[in-house]
Enzyme design. Structure first.
Site, PDB file in Angstrom:
ATOM      1  CB  CYS A 282      -0.941   0.017   1.209  1.00  0.00           C
ATOM      2  SG  CYS A 282      -0.098   0.064   2.820  1.00  0.00           S
TER       3      CYS A 282
ATOM      4  NE  ARG B 290       9.637 -11.658   3.335  1.00  0.00           N
ATOM      5  CZ  ARG B 290      10.906 -12.026   3.512  1.00  0.00           C
ATOM      6  NH1 ARG B 290      11.576 -11.506   4.516  1.00  0.00           N
ATOM      7  NH2 ARG B 290      11.474 -12.877   2.691  1.00  0.00           N
TER       8      ARG B 290
ATOM      9  CB  SER C  11       8.682 -15.110   5.205  1.00  0.00           C
ATOM     10  OG  SER C  11       8.738 -13.874   5.883  1.00  0.00           O
ATOM     11  CB  ILE C  12       7.216 -17.451   0.009  1.00  0.00           C
ATOM     12  CG1 ILE C  12       5.797 -17.140   0.515  1.00  0.00           C
ATOM     13  CG2 ILE C  12       7.231 -18.714  -0.843  1.00  0.00           C
ATOM     14  CD1 ILE C  12       5.177 -18.215   1.370  1.00  0.00           C
ATOM     15  CB  ILE C  13      11.586 -16.577  -1.978  1.00  0.00           C
ATOM     16  CG1 ILE C  13      10.762 -17.604  -2.766  1.00  0.00           C
ATOM     17  CG2 ILE C  13      12.995 -16.507  -2.539  1.00  0.00           C
ATOM     18  CD1 ILE C  13      10.603 -17.265  -4.232  1.00  0.00           C
TER      19      ILE C  13
ATOM     20  CG  ASN D   2       0.946  -9.233  -3.610  1.00  0.00           C
ATOM     21  OD1 ASN D   2       1.294 -10.294  -3.108  1.00  0.00           O
ATOM     22  ND2 ASN D   2      -0.282  -9.011  -4.041  1.00  0.00           N
ATOM     23  N   GLY D   3       3.905 -10.836  -4.744  1.00  0.00           N
ATOM     24  CA  GLY D   3       3.932 -11.897  -5.740  1.00  0.00           C
ATOM     25  C   GLY D   3       5.206 -12.711  -5.697  1.00  0.00           C
TER      26      GLY D   3
ATOM     27  CB  VAL E 170     -13.707 -28.381   0.379  1.00  0.00           C
ATOM     28  CG1 VAL E 170     -12.652 -27.840   1.312  1.00  0.00           C
ATOM     29  CG2 VAL E 170     -13.781 -27.567  -0.908  1.00  0.00           C
TER      30      VAL E 170
ATOM     31  N   GLY F  83      -5.292 -25.203 -10.092  1.00  0.00           N
ATOM     32  CA  GLY F  83      -5.388 -25.409 -11.536  1.00  0.00           C
ATOM     33  C   GLY F  83      -6.038 -24.299 -12.333  1.00  0.00           C
TER      34      GLY F  83
END
Length: 615
Positions: free
Chosen positions: A5, A50, A52-54, A75-76, A284, A360
């Site tokens: 933002c 954040r 945290s992924i990478i 973001n991404g 689900v 998918g």
């Protein structure tokens, strides 16, 4: 995966700007609960939450370049960031961490807007240039990640979610009733405008520059289809599909945390689950005595064959109903797609175990997976008739009582530009005008879609339908719910089918590769057979089937819906007697009005969440 933002042009004190940023960030803390950061200068204020992924240790944002003149919030995920990093290092750029964010920042330094055609991934980012007093923002090719913006008292304000923009001082909430009218047809807002007047979405494949009080928007990517009649043999096409899909799934495995998979039992999610490196799958469903509303059995069978740890959530009618307001809050805008709530639950289940999942989305739009794409072939028998004759037959059919075959006669005598408005359809232009109390300046459906159809005037009917869905349905419905429902639970969702390399192949496929012998995704299914049991590869698409049609007539749903459709908010926008007629027709089984009722109901629930309870 994160929330971003910021605002440009606010002349308040540093303390006031920081307080505004904190409020905007808190409104979307679910997008990034791990850490946060802010940047404030005389002209700009940027905020970041954040997930945290990478590069878990580094990679915090806002991130600056070497001399501090550029500041990024992003973001991404950029899946080819390592290759980009090598290229930039050779150019003399110095890297201080191993994040994809830093590769993006230095890439902009070298290539400016041309960077967008060098990266692979999902993204929405903004880069502030302190020297030029300019902000550059971009959204990915297909609209996987969101970016919203508005102007408030001469300030440019942006965020990953609209609810964050609502926290900016001076913003006045007001429903844009032109968007409401368009929504009644599409079940989502299809254009740049959102349900909040003055708030806009940056469309997929576009970038934005804000400087000196002006906004400039350019399109850098168009998902244009360029089918080749002589692409190659079936065997060659199958080989190419298999190769590009497996490479994309591998590319989407870049992560420093565990990755899970959504598994519906259909061919799309099943193929990804068979290729990915994780070991957890999530499904689900809804149970009834005939098991019409569940794909759990198919998913369980496949998970066992693939050796996956399978987690299942069965959604009851009561908890589904209770989740509708929560889902509308996280969606920011109403969505008439009942499967969005099912997605809310599968994301909630997955988030208990992992921070990233694959899904998918995109396969049907790229490879021709929707059953409606079979329609042009089914209607081909009238091609020999003069258009005047067709129009006459269609006019006569519209005057007939509602009977079997009537809709077929109406549709087969119309051009695709007249009959196809997207994968879903709720109200016609005439029906929505009759429902709404106020006249407004909303475009007719034909006017709204005309520019899109004009772009593909030379393509066949099925390719026209695909192109329309790639530009509207995919970003407006499919990807909006995927992002918002996953991020509601701080879960990153990755979509390997929506990769540039995959698209470059899919855009060239001839019709015979996509639909044949009354089968959708014909050669795609052939390409997945080596990885999947025959039963999974051949299954027709169900998506997230939700028993809304049945539940509307059951208590306490029926009474609560009736009360909502006749309430104060409904009376503000609609002729409520017409809404109640739709409900009564459905209750008495005269007509299946479930799609229409649900579309209006969730708008009213959304209105209650954002305008009544929040008032």
């Amino acid at each position: 995966m994160c929330g971003i933002c910021g605002f440009i042009g606010n002349k308040g004190s540093k303390e006031k700007k920081e307080a505004i940023l904190r409020s905007m960030m808190d409104a979307m803390r679910h997008r990034g609960p791990d850490s946060d950061g802010i940047f404030v200068s005389d002209e700009a204020a940027l905020g970041f939450c954040r997930l945290s992924i990478i590069d878990l240790e580094d990679g915090d944002q806002p991130m600056h370049n070497e001399d501090g003149c550029l500041t990024l919030v992003f973001n991404g995920e950029i899946y080819n960031f390592k290759e980009l990093r090598e290229e930039l290092t050779a150019k003399g750029h110095r890297f201080t961490n191993h994040s994809d964010s830093e590769a993006l920042l230095h890439g902009y330094e070298s290539y400016s807007a041309d960077l967008l055609n060098k990266i692979r991934g999902m993204f929405a980012f903004a880069i502030w240039d302190e020297q030029e007093k300019r902000i550059f923002a971009a959204r990915d090719f297909f609209g996987i990640k969101p970016f919203f913006y508005t102007m408030v008292d001469g300030c440019f304000v942006f965020a990953s979610e609209i609810k964050s923009l609502l926290q900016y001082p001076g913003f006045v909430k007001e429903v844009d009733e032109t968007v409401l009218e368009e929504y009644l047809t599409f079940q989502y807002s299809p254009l740049e405008k959102t349900f909040f007047k003055g708030v806009y979405r940056l469309m997929p494949g576009h970038y934005l520059i804000y400087q000196n009080g002006g906004i400039k928007i350019e399109r850098y990517f168009d998902p244009m289809l360029t089918p080749k009649k002589h692409f190659g043999s079936d065997k060659q096409i199958i080989s190419e599909i298999d190769k590009v899909l497996s490479q994309s799934v591998k590319r989407h495995m870049v992560s420093d945390v565990e990755i899970g998979a959504f598994l519906s039992g259909g061919v799309d999610s099943s193929y990804i689950a068979s290729q990915y490196t994780g070991n957890k799958a999530f499904t689900v469903g809804f149970f009834n005595e005939k098991n019409h509303y569940s794909e759990i059995g198919y998913a369980k069978e496949l998970a066992e064959k693939l050796g996956l740890e399978h987690h299942v959530k069965i959604i009851s009618k009561e908890e589904y109903w209770e989740a509708v307001p929560k889902a509308m809050y996280h969606l920011d805008e109403p969505s008439g797609d009942a499967s969005a709530i099912a997605l809310y639950f599968v994301a909630q289940e997955a988030a208990k175990y992992v921070k990233v999942v694959t899904s998918g989305e995109g396969s049907d739009e790229l490879f021709g997976g929707y059953n409606i794409y079979l329609e042009p072939d089914a209607l081909r028998w009238v091609n020999w008739m003069p258009k005047k004759v067709c129009k006459t037959i269609g006019t006569l059919a519209e005057r007939m009582p509602n009977m079997k075959g009537r809709n077929y006669l109406i549709r087969c005598t119309k051009d695709v530009e007249e009959r196809y408005v997207g994968n879903v359809y709720a109200f016609s232009d005439e029906e929505r005008r009759e429902l709404l109390k106020k006249e407004n300046s909303a475009l007719s459906t034909e006017e709204l879609l005309r520019p899109c159809y004009q772009n593909v005037a030379k393509l066949n009917d099925m390719d026209k339908m695909q192109y329309l869905d790639l530009n509207y349905w995919l970003q407006g419905d499919i990807l909006q719910k995927a992002d918002k429902m996953s991020m509601a639970h701080s879960l990153e969702l990755r979509v390997p089918f929506l990769d540039r390399d995959v698209f470059e192949l899919a855009r060239c496929l001839p019709t015979r590769a996509k639909v044949r012998n009354h089968q959708t995704k014909y050669l795609f299914r052939e390409a997945t057979e080596s990885s999947l049991p025959h039963r999974s590869a051949d299954r027709r698409k169900l998506g997230f089937p939700v028993p809304i049609r049945v539940w509307i007539n059951e208590e306490p749903w029926y009474s609560e819906i009736k009360q909502t459709l006749s309430g104060e908010a409904a009376n503000e926008f609609f002729h409520t007697e017409k809404l109640l007629k739709l409900l009564e027709e459905h209750k008495s089984r005269q007509k299946d009005n479930s799609r229409k009722i649900w579309t209006i109901l969730v708008f009213l629930v959304w209105h209650k969440v954002f305008f009544e309870e929040a008032a």
